[in-house]
Design a protein around this motif. Structure first.
Motif, PDB file in Angstrom:
ATOM      1  N   GLU A   1      73.539 -57.499 -11.724  1.00 35.85           N
ATOM      2  CA  GLU A   1      74.700 -58.334 -11.418  1.00 35.85           C
ATOM      3  C   GLU A   1      75.568 -58.493 -12.667  1.00 35.85           C
ATOM      4  O   GLU A   1      75.074 -58.653 -13.778  1.00 35.85           O
ATOM      5  CB  GLU A   1      74.247 -59.704 -10.918  1.00 35.85           C
ATOM      6  N   GLY A   2      76.873 -58.417 -12.466  1.00 38.50           N
ATOM      7  CA  GLY A   2      77.809 -58.543 -13.577  1.00 38.50           C
ATOM      8  C   GLY A   2      77.983 -57.281 -14.390  1.00 38.50           C
ATOM      9  O   GLY A   2      78.590 -57.313 -15.467  1.00 38.50           O
ATOM     10  N   THR A   3      77.453 -56.163 -13.900  1.00 34.45           N
ATOM     11  CA  THR A   3      77.605 -54.881 -14.589  1.00 34.45           C
ATOM     12  C   THR A   3      78.320 -53.892 -13.675  1.00 34.45           C
ATOM     13  O   THR A   3      78.550 -54.157 -12.494  1.00 34.45           O
ATOM     14  CB  THR A   3      76.234 -54.282 -14.970  1.00 34.45           C
ATOM     15  N   ASN A   4      78.632 -52.735 -14.232  1.00 33.17           N
ATOM     16  CA  ASN A   4      79.230 -51.653 -13.447  1.00 33.17           C
ATOM     17  C   ASN A   4      78.193 -50.624 -13.005  1.00 33.17           C
ATOM     18  O   ASN A   4      78.556 -49.522 -12.573  1.00 33.17           O
ATOM     19  CB  ASN A   4      80.326 -50.956 -14.266  1.00 33.17           C
ATOM     20  N   LEU A   5      76.919 -50.963 -13.109  1.00 38.93           N
ATOM     21  CA  LEU A   5      75.879 -50.033 -12.702  1.00 38.93           C
ATOM     22  C   LEU A   5      75.931 -49.805 -11.187  1.00 38.93           C
ATOM     23  O   LEU A   5      76.346 -50.691 -10.429  1.00 38.93           O
ATOM     24  CB  LEU A   5      74.513 -50.560 -13.112  1.00 38.93           C
ATOM     25  N   PRO A   6      75.535 -48.633 -10.739  1.00 41.53           N
ATOM     26  CA  PRO A   6      75.673 -48.301  -9.310  1.00 41.53           C
ATOM     27  C   PRO A   6      74.767 -49.149  -8.430  1.00 41.53           C
ATOM     28  O   PRO A   6      73.766 -49.720  -8.882  1.00 41.53           O
ATOM     29  CB  PRO A   6      75.283 -46.822  -9.256  1.00 41.53           C
ATOM     30  N   ARG A   7      75.132 -49.188  -7.151  1.00 43.17           N
ATOM     31  CA  ARG A   7      74.410 -49.988  -6.174  1.00 43.17           C
ATOM     32  C   ARG A   7      74.243 -49.213  -4.878  1.00 43.17           C
ATOM     33  O   ARG A   7      75.006 -48.287  -4.594  1.00 43.17           O
ATOM     34  CB  ARG A   7      75.163 -51.290  -5.885  1.00 43.17           C
ATOM     35  N   LEU A   8      73.258 -49.640  -4.101  1.00 37.14           N
ATOM     36  CA  LEU A   8      73.192 -49.217  -2.715  1.00 37.14           C
ATOM     37  C   LEU A   8      74.047 -50.174  -1.890  1.00 37.14           C
ATOM     38  O   LEU A   8      74.176 -51.357  -2.219  1.00 37.14           O
ATOM     39  CB  LEU A   8      71.758 -49.267  -2.184  1.00 37.14           C
TER      40      LEU A   8
END
Length: 282
Positions: free
Chosen positions: A253-260
């Motif tokens: 949360e609060g990052t630009n890391l990828p998500r499903l």
């Protein structure tokens, strides 16, 4: 439909050695494990799923001796919900006779654990087992990953070894337990190649960083649809696994890391396990 493809049943004392239980508790993240999994306790644990695949394990060299009849008797009591798999130990069983017994008992698949058997997944005895399962349309759940058992040889655990097996037995439906952790990327590239090779996501949620990375890598390789929902009860529960999936992104949360996406998460929870394994009629 919600199907838990990875649950265990066994009696302790009786089916497990004291050493196996001691080692399991030594690596249980500080939570004591009650490994006496009676049919009643198992049925209560899977109350929240539509169907559950259940198996013991036969691996004398690791202290596991679950009779196939024990699983079959339980599954026969709950045919609408419980799908029983048999188990065979290529190191100490008369394995062809044991496979015949599995069919005779009405069990629907086979559980193997090369690392527990102390037998390579490419051993000639294993090849005979795969051939039997392919002929008999029995899906195989294979523990092709690490374990807490001290004497279990890690050299037999690498998931990449299943590539040759899948080439040789192209119609054999096989699930790699726990995504082959910690060799998860090996598992992903192998299941991507072979139409009938899958992996389950059981027992990964309590390592949340590994779990997150495993599922993002699966998305990047385009194999989310080859991952099957499972819990690994009694080591965790279906509810804990679902909670881990729905909270997958709490670390980023609060990052630009990828998500499903939410839809991708729900499709993992409601994976088409029975269709993938050819068990729609069970």
């Amino acid at each position: 439909m919600l199907v838990d493809c990875h649950t265990h049943i066994w009696s302790y004392p009786g089916h497990l050695s004291d050493e196996f239980v001691r080692e399991a508790n030594a690596h249980s993240r500080g939570f004591p494990l009650d490994l006496n999994i009676t049919p009643e306790r198992h049925f209560q644990a899977v109350a929240g799923v539509d169907k559950a695949i259940v198996f013991g394990l036969r691996a004398a060299r690791s202290g596991l001796r679950v009779p196939n009849a024990y699983v079959a008797e339980y599954a026969a009591l709950h045919r609408d919900k419980i799908i029983g798999f048999g188990a065979v130990d290529p190191a100490t069983d008369d394995f062809l006779a044991t496979l015949d017994e599995i069919v005779r008992l009405g069990l629907r698949g086979v559980k193997l654990g090369p690392i527990y058997h102390h037998v390579s997944p490419t051993d000639p005895r294993m090849l005979e087992i795969y051939a039997f399962c392919q002929r008999s349309h029995l899906p195989v759940m294979i523990h092709q990953g690490t374990t807490f058992v001290r004497t279990a040889p890690l050299q037999y655990a690498l998931p990449i070894q299943l590539d040759d097996i899948a080439v040789r037995f192209p119609e054999l439906r096989m699930i790699v337990a726990h995504m082959g952790h910690p060799w998860i990327n090996e598992t992903l590239v192998v299941i991507r190649k072979h139409p009938h090779l899958y992996a389950d996501i059981s027992a990964l949620h309590y390592r949340p960083w590994q779990f997150y990375n495993a599922l993002i890598a699966a998305k990047e390789y385009g194999v989310l649809d080859k991952l099957l929902f499972g819990s690994d009860f009694p080591f965790t529960t279906p509810e804990a696994q679902i909670d881990g999936l729905r909270n997958l992104h709490r670390l980023v949360e609060g990052t630009n890391l990828p998500r499903l996406s939410a839809d991708e998460v729900e499709r993992l929870i409601h994976s088409p396990t029975l269709a993938c394994l050819g068990l729609e009629d069970g």
